[in-house]
Motif scaffolding. Structure first.
Motif, PDB file in Angstrom:
ATOM      1  N   ALA A  61       0.655  -1.278  -0.097  1.00  0.00           N
ATOM      2  CA  ALA A  61      -0.080  -0.038  -0.006  1.00  0.00           C
ATOM      3  C   ALA A  61       0.969   1.165  -0.085  1.00  0.00           C
ATOM      4  N   PRO A  62       1.408   1.717  -1.064  1.00  0.00           N
ATOM      5  CA  PRO A  62       2.361   3.031  -1.239  1.00  0.00           C
ATOM      6  C   PRO A  62       1.167   4.027  -0.640  1.00  0.00           C
ATOM      7  N   CYS A  63       0.107   3.945  -1.026  1.00  0.00           N
ATOM      8  CA  CYS A  63      -0.914   5.048  -0.486  1.00  0.00           C
ATOM      9  C   CYS A  63      -0.703   5.308   1.052  1.00  0.00           C
ATOM     10  N   ALA A  64      -0.810   4.082   1.613  1.00  0.00           N
ATOM     11  CA  ALA A  64      -0.594   4.126   3.209  1.00  0.00           C
ATOM     12  C   ALA A  64       0.790   4.646   3.523  1.00  0.00           C
ATOM     13  N   GLU A  65       1.727   4.253   3.067  1.00  0.00           N
ATOM     14  CA  GLU A  65       3.174   4.327   3.211  1.00  0.00           C
ATOM     15  C   GLU A  65       3.375   5.903   3.379  1.00  0.00           C
ATOM     16  N   VAL A  66       2.692   6.887   2.245  1.00  0.00           N
ATOM     17  CA  VAL A  66       3.124   8.234   2.030  1.00  0.00           C
ATOM     18  C   VAL A  66       2.176   8.798   3.110  1.00  0.00           C
ATOM     19  N   CYS A  67       1.268   8.193   3.607  1.00  0.00           N
ATOM     20  CA  CYS A  67       0.161   9.120   4.617  1.00  0.00           C
ATOM     21  C   CYS A  67       0.920   9.669   5.800  1.00  0.00           C
ATOM     22  N   PRO A  68       0.750  10.893   5.813  1.00  0.00           N
ATOM     23  CA  PRO A  68       1.442  11.319   6.984  1.00  0.00           C
ATOM     24  C   PRO A  68       0.518  11.371   8.239  1.00  0.00           C
ATOM     25  N   ALA A  69      -0.583  11.165   8.003  1.00  0.00           N
ATOM     26  CA  ALA A  69      -1.476  10.940   9.426  1.00  0.00           C
ATOM     27  C   ALA A  69      -1.844   9.248   9.642  1.00  0.00           C
ATOM     28  N   ASP A  70      -1.223   8.410   8.812  1.00  0.00           N
ATOM     29  CA  ASP A  70      -1.327   6.940   9.314  1.00  0.00           C
ATOM     30  C   ASP A  70      -3.014   6.798   9.150  1.00  0.00           C
ATOM     31  N   ALA A  71      -3.655   7.279   8.223  1.00  0.00           N
ATOM     32  CA  ALA A  71      -5.005   7.330   8.078  1.00  0.00           C
ATOM     33  C   ALA A  71      -5.486   6.056   7.487  1.00  0.00           C
ATOM     34  N   ILE A  72      -4.525   5.621   6.481  1.00  0.00           N
ATOM     35  CA  ILE A  72      -4.960   4.335   5.493  1.00  0.00           C
ATOM     36  C   ILE A  72      -4.487   3.196   6.303  1.00  0.00           C
ATOM     37  N   LEU A  73      -5.558   2.376   6.449  1.00  0.00           N
ATOM     38  CA  LEU A  73      -5.038   0.862   7.295  1.00  0.00           C
ATOM     39  C   LEU A  73      -5.501  -0.088   6.442  1.00  0.00           C
ATOM     40  N   VAL A  74      -4.578  -1.218   6.746  1.00  0.00           N
ATOM     41  CA  VAL A  74      -4.452  -2.557   6.084  1.00  0.00           C
ATOM     42  C   VAL A  74      -5.078  -3.726   6.764  1.00  0.00           C
ATOM     43  N   THR A  75      -5.897  -4.184   6.357  1.00  0.00           N
ATOM     44  CA  THR A  75      -6.752  -5.579   7.250  1.00  0.00           C
ATOM     45  C   THR A  75      -5.640  -6.566   6.948  1.00  0.00           C
ATOM     46  N   ALA A  76      -5.833  -7.603   7.938  1.00  0.00           N
ATOM     47  CA  ALA A  76      -4.930  -8.761   7.966  1.00  0.00           C
ATOM     48  C   ALA A  76      -5.167  -9.490   6.591  1.00  0.00           C
ATOM     49  N   ASP A  77      -6.266  -9.439   5.997  1.00  0.00           N
ATOM     50  CA  ASP A  77      -6.561  -9.835   4.644  1.00  0.00           C
ATOM     51  C   ASP A  77      -6.279  -9.400   3.501  1.00  0.00           C
ATOM     52  N   GLY A  78      -5.370  -8.419   3.861  1.00  0.00           N
ATOM     53  CA  GLY A  78      -4.543  -7.529   2.582  1.00  0.00           C
ATOM     54  C   GLY A  78      -5.649  -6.376   1.913  1.00  0.00           C
ATOM     55  N   VAL A  79      -6.825  -6.120   2.405  1.00  0.00           N
ATOM     56  CA  VAL A  79      -7.665  -5.104   1.903  1.00  0.00           C
ATOM     57  C   VAL A  79      -6.887  -3.797   2.651  1.00  0.00           C
ATOM     58  N   VAL A  80      -6.962  -2.849   1.439  1.00  0.00           N
ATOM     59  CA  VAL A  80      -6.236  -1.525   1.871  1.00  0.00           C
ATOM     60  C   VAL A  80      -7.419  -0.833   2.095  1.00  0.00           C
ATOM     61  N   GLN A  81      -7.836  -0.351   3.064  1.00  0.00           N
ATOM     62  CA  GLN A  81      -9.052   0.445   3.534  1.00  0.00           C
ATOM     63  C   GLN A  81      -8.915   1.925   3.155  1.00  0.00           C
ATOM     64  N   GLN A  82     -10.153   2.530   2.749  1.00  0.00           N
ATOM     65  CA  GLN A  82     -10.232   3.726   2.522  1.00  0.00           C
ATOM     66  C   GLN A  82      -9.795   4.661   3.935  1.00  0.00           C
ATOM     67  N   ALA A  83      -9.481   5.847   3.800  1.00  0.00           N
ATOM     68  CA  ALA A  83      -8.956   6.677   4.659  1.00  0.00           C
ATOM     69  C   ALA A  83      -9.736   6.894   6.131  1.00  0.00           C
TER      70      ALA A  83
END
Lengths: 199, 366
Positions: A61-83
């Protein structure tokens, strides 16, 4: 590793927009469609390309990596959630860093939104809205085995090349058998822009 | 449904024969965070001791609250340090606070910063764009909590004291750090407001938190991916604190103090738990948000200078030029080596990928 996921076959897409309409009905972003349907050469070709979040696995999840607010979380099943609405500050880092051009942003609400694989449905074993309504099977939800049982001999790829970088994803694309060993080109490096060679 | 987790970049692989890497960043970050937490806690303890005139004004009945605020200070400083150590947040922090304290920015747009603080942090206009009901409920919680914090923190630290030479009635004095700032009659409207500030805060918080709790039970969008400890617990904490606080007043007015001691302990336990929980849960956004004002200002001032970066393919504006540079820097820090793609808008990225698929993968698709 691919489990139950979306398989995209642009060759089957007829650009009917059923997926776009169905996506609006998803409970987690009601009224707003998160799927993109692009026409690559309107007026010259009927080719259309549906884009859902590819749920990048490596780099995760590059989107989550660049997020300065740690807003994008990834569930254990690999789904990148919305902010996460509490954390998102609307900086648009995710929007511009995503190599697939997936996240959307509401600048007034300072909130990012993106495809979350219809988590309210898929977490309970139901197919995402887009795959449920797609009339041609351009968007298929299931396991690779289920896809291959329905379409014998079909091959898929879950890695994309952006220049020298290969991004592995949780969502896969249908590719011809001879292309399956290679990452699908992601569009980088850009060699030509509007007819002008930019190499 | 599985629990969402935060994403941290993995360390790049070490080529064969390369020298032993430096100690993992995580260890040094933890050490820095511990140092920051300890320093802030010691600073607060010093401020409590000095502000309460060497504990002369310190109310020992409020000791558990004061101790909890010291833990809160440690936790907030620790988590904040860890947070701003990640590449994305570090750049936001530097650029944001650089814009925040820039004299040049202040000269260019002197009203921008106070306006953003008022509309973004105070009235949270952006929440209104998400939902009016949520905005209203959040405003109730925000002002209620702000009022409660403004009263209780200085009280528990012994910074505020109320003295009277003649019991209730005129002659009440409010002192800050031992210095008289206000004289009032405890039986008039000002006196009533002074002594019922926390009840007013509770009356504001209860409907706001209850609305959010109701929404978390009913709204299928909110329910998607919600977690008890992250999404529901903070609301329950706010309601428990407010209700037990109001019950204390109820007990003293209508029950002649019946059950007061039990309620006081219940109230104290809920407040102490919440204070310690703040750095580790949803409430941390209270500490994170102010940095976002700097980020808004960073973009705003670049837009004023017309430094807009346009998509290389379609010419549509992407964002400001310094922002694009900053994002590319963040991606370089993270070894996301496709940062050149930032120069294209999301739609053009998709079209470029679609065209590459047409040309190189599935030619029959055309």
């Amino acid at each position: 590793m691919m489990g139950r996921t979306i398989f995209i076959d642009p060759g089957r897409c007829i650009g009917c927009q059923a997926c776009v309409s169905a996506c609006r009905e998803c409970d987690s972003h009601r009224g707003k469609s998160m799927i993109h349907l692009d026409y690559s050469d309107p007026g010259q070709s009927v080719a259309s390309l549906p884009t859902v979040c590819m749920h990048c696995e490596d780099p995760v999840a590059p989107c989550a990596e660049v997020c300065p607010a740690d807003a994008i979380l990834v569930t254990a099943d690999g789904v990148v959630q919305q902010a996460d609405t509490t954390r998102c500050i609307g900086c648009a880092n995710c929007v511009n860093a995503c190599p697939f051009g997936v996240p959307k942003i509401d600048l007034q609400a300072k909130l990012q939104m993106k495809c979350n694989l219809c988590y309210d449905r898929t977490a309970y074993g139901l197919a995402p809205m887009c795959a449920t309504v797609c009339p041609t099977g351009a968007l298929f939800y299931g396991t690779l085995e289920e896809l291959q049982a329905e379409r014998p001999g079909v091959q898929v790829a879950d890695s994309f090349a952006f220049g020298d970088v290969v991004v592995s994803t949780g969502v896969a694309m249908v590719v011809p058998a001879d292309k399956v060993q290679w990452p699908v080109p992601g569009g980088l490096p850009v060699v030509e822009v509007n007819g002008v060679d930019v190499r | 449904m599985s629990e969402p987790t935060e994403v941290r970049a993995a360390a790049p692989p070490r080529p064969p024969g390369a020298p032993e890497p430096a100690p993992p960043a995580g260890r040094s970050v933890a050490a820095r965070a511990t140092l920051a937490g300890t320093a802030v806690s010691l600073l607060l303890i010093t401020a409590i001791v000095l502000g309460s005139r060497l504990l002369r004004d310190f109310d020992s009945a409020l000791l558990p609250y004061a101790v909890a605020t010291v833990f809160l200070a440690f936790g907030v400083a620790y988590r904040y340090t860890v947070w701003v150590s990640a590449p994305g947040a570090r750049r936001l922090f530097k650029k944001g606070f650089g814009s925040f304290f820039s004299a040049a920015n202040f000269k260019k747009a002197p009203t921008a910063l106070p306006r953003m603080i008022t509309t973004y942090l105070g009235f949270q206009k952006f929440l209104g764009a998400r939902s009016r009901a949520r905005w209203a409920a959040h405003q109730l919680i925000f002002w209620g909590c702000l009022l409660a914090a403004a009263i209780t923190f200085p009280l528990t630290w012994g910074w505020f004291t109320f003295t009277s030479g003649s019991g209730s009635g005129p002659g009440y004095e409010m002192r800050i750090w031992g210095i008289k700032v206000l004289g009032f009659n405890s039986l008039n409207i000002l006196g009533w407001l002074m002594f019922h500030g926390l009840d007013i805060a509770a009356v504001l918080v209860i409907p706001g938190a209850s609305y959010f709790l109701w929404r978390r039970m009913k709204d299928r969008g909110a329910i998607t991916g919600q977690r008890f400890a992250y999404d529901l617990l903070p609301l329950i904490c706010l309601i428990v604190i407010s209700v037990t606080g109001l019950l204390l007043t109820f007990s003293s007015i209508f029950l002649h103090g019946g059950g007061y001691e039990f309620l006081a302990i219940l109230h104290m336990v809920s407040v102490v738990f919440t204070l310690i929980y703040i750095p580790f849960g949803k409430f941390f956004h209270i500490v994170q948000r102010p940095a976002a004002v700097g980020m808004q200002l960073f973009k705003y001032t670049a837009r004023q200078d017309e430094q807009v970066f346009a998509c290389k393919r379609c010419g549509e504006p992407i964002d400001t030029t310094p922002y694009v540079e900053n994002l590319r820097g963040t991606m370089r820090d993270l070894r996301l080596d496709f940062n050149a793609f930032v120069e294209y808008c999301p739609r053009c990225k998709r079209i470029l990928r679609g065209n590459a698929y047409l040309t190189h993968v599935k030619k029959g698709f055309k």
